[in-house]
Design a protein around this motif. Sequence first.
Motif, PDB file in Angstrom:
ATOM      1  N   ASN A  59      -6.957   1.566  -5.986  1.00  0.00           N
ATOM      2  CA  ASN A  59      -5.726   2.169  -5.971  1.00  0.00           C
ATOM      3  C   ASN A  59      -6.119   3.363  -6.165  1.00  0.00           C
ATOM      4  OD1 ASN A  59      -4.099  -0.790  -5.711  1.00  0.00           O
ATOM      5  ND2 ASN A  59      -3.042  -0.640  -7.744  1.00  0.00           N
ATOM      6  N   GLN A  60      -6.649   3.892  -7.104  1.00  0.00           N
ATOM      7  CA  GLN A  60      -6.909   5.233  -7.494  1.00  0.00           C
ATOM      8  C   GLN A  60      -7.721   5.907  -5.747  1.00  0.00           C
ATOM      9  OE1 GLN A  60      -4.760   7.050  -9.434  1.00  0.00           O
ATOM     10  NE2 GLN A  60      -6.297   8.759  -9.512  1.00  0.00           N
TER      11      GLN A  60
ATOM     12  N   TYR B 293      -7.133   5.397  -2.819  1.00  0.00           N
ATOM     13  CA  TYR B 293      -5.929   4.848  -2.133  1.00  0.00           C
ATOM     14  C   TYR B 293      -5.384   6.595  -1.654  1.00  0.00           C
ATOM     15  CZ  TYR B 293      -2.384   3.500   1.136  1.00  0.00           C
ATOM     16  OH  TYR B 293      -1.068   2.770   1.912  1.00  0.00           O
TER      17      TYR B 293
ATOM     18  N   GLU C 135       0.575  -1.363   0.077  1.00  0.00           N
ATOM     19  CA  GLU C 135      -0.483   0.405   0.239  1.00  0.00           C
ATOM     20  C   GLU C 135       1.115   1.188  -0.140  1.00  0.00           C
ATOM     21  OE1 GLU C 135      -2.803  -0.303   3.465  1.00  0.00           O
ATOM     22  OE2 GLU C 135      -4.087  -2.608   2.034  1.00  0.00           O
TER      23      GLU C 135
ATOM     24  N   ASP D 282      -8.353  -3.390 -10.333  1.00  0.00           N
ATOM     25  CA  ASP D 282      -7.268  -2.854  -9.322  1.00  0.00           C
ATOM     26  C   ASP D 282      -6.757  -1.173  -9.527  1.00  0.00           C
ATOM     27  OD1 ASP D 282      -6.601  -4.971  -8.077  1.00  0.00           O
ATOM     28  OD2 ASP D 282      -5.326  -5.604  -9.601  1.00  0.00           O
TER      29      ASP D 282
ATOM     30  N   ARG E 248      -9.706  -2.229   2.254  1.00  0.00           N
ATOM     31  CA  ARG E 248      -9.412  -2.708   1.047  1.00  0.00           C
ATOM     32  C   ARG E 248     -10.159  -3.658   0.394  1.00  0.00           C
ATOM     33  NH1 ARG E 248      -5.362  -1.726  -3.355  1.00  0.00           N
ATOM     34  NH2 ARG E 248      -5.354  -3.482  -4.727  1.00  0.00           N
TER      35      ARG E 248
ATOM     36  N   GLU F  40     -12.546  -4.403  -2.551  1.00  0.00           N
ATOM     37  CA  GLU F  40     -12.743  -5.871  -3.734  1.00  0.00           C
ATOM     38  C   GLU F  40     -13.538  -6.950  -4.100  1.00  0.00           C
ATOM     39  OE1 GLU F  40      -8.912  -7.757  -1.823  1.00  0.00           O
ATOM     40  OE2 GLU F  40      -6.818  -6.378  -2.564  1.00  0.00           O
TER      41      GLU F  40
ATOM     42  N   TYR G 200      -8.033   3.801   2.144  1.00  0.00           N
ATOM     43  CA  TYR G 200      -9.065   3.443   0.950  1.00  0.00           C
ATOM     44  C   TYR G 200     -10.284   4.049   1.315  1.00  0.00           C
ATOM     45  CZ  TYR G 200      -5.998   0.039  -0.596  1.00  0.00           C
ATOM     46  OH  TYR G 200      -4.632  -0.776  -1.121  1.00  0.00           O
TER      47      TYR G 200
ATOM     48  N   ILE H 151       1.405   2.311  -3.810  1.00  0.00           N
ATOM     49  CA  ILE H 151       0.550   2.728  -5.004  1.00  0.00           C
ATOM     50  C   ILE H 151       0.574   4.286  -5.045  1.00  0.00           C
ATOM     51  CG2 ILE H 151      -1.666   2.777  -4.488  1.00  0.00           C
ATOM     52  CD1 ILE H 151      -2.259   0.339  -2.995  1.00  0.00           C
ATOM     53  N   GLN H 152       1.229   4.697  -6.023  1.00  0.00           N
ATOM     54  CA  GLN H 152       0.967   5.401  -6.711  1.00  0.00           C
ATOM     55  C   GLN H 152      -0.224   6.038  -7.146  1.00  0.00           C
ATOM     56  OE1 GLN H 152       3.536   8.322  -5.876  1.00  0.00           O
ATOM     57  NE2 GLN H 152       4.429   6.682  -4.520  1.00  0.00           N
TER      58      GLN H 152
END
Length: 273
Positions: A167-168, A170, A2, A163, A153, A157, A175, A5-6
């Motif tokens: 991820n965006q 986060y 985590e 994903d 997360r 899911e 999250y 994550i970018q």
Amino acid sequence: MENTIQPIDRVAIDLGVIQVYWYGVIIISGAILALWLAIRESERRDLPKDTFVDLVLFLAPASLIFARLYYVIFKWEYYSENPHEIFAVREGGLAMHGVLTGAVLTIIVFAKVRKISFWKLVDILAPSLILAQAIGRWGNFFNQEAHGGPVSREFLENLYLPDFIINQMYINGTYYHPTFLYESLWNFAGFIVLMFLRRMNLRRGELFLTYIIYYSVGRFFIEGMRTDSLMLTDYLRIAQVVSIALICAAILIIWYRRKKGYANMRYLDVTGG
């Protein structure tokens, strides 16, 4: 994982001096598609081909101005101290209820000048408008805004989201609910509903008023999940108050127009107001 994550880069095209943001690309793309659909339908409804091209020349700037003005007014405490950010539209901050206000006022004037039924114009626009909203919400996705409260997360899911969306969502180590996605899906469904109802030959004006009711119902519930709402008081979200008012107003208008005989024309009727 985590911590690595970018977020997706908000800049779509970087030309050095000029940067084109995804937010703007998404909004403009939705507007172009909406215009194309409106033009196609206007030709079927026996309107001059250039009607909606001419309308959008006034509609686009008016809607943008009102959308930003609405947002700035209700966040004046912040913008009064940061006036240089008032025009930073590429950072987000366009209120949909401001868009609707600017659009309706512009169409009222345009309809009077062109001597075209206001209700005929907004009925044609209704499916296009909600489709543009569905697309436009993805601008919030790239800006990582208009999200809901924190979730795990695992929760995301379990929604079977890809994903890239998870991820965006986060943001700064947490999250969040992808409320932008909830509203986008609600609006896409609304587009399908309105396209179906268009074939039902409703009374003139009622396709647009159905759009107002449908959108407002979804917006009311989804707004309650968001963490960045414009607030009227410490407990009242402006968008929820406006949504309730719009639902009541739309129902009242439908009743009043039917009672007074102002809604005898049908959507598929070519002539008349």
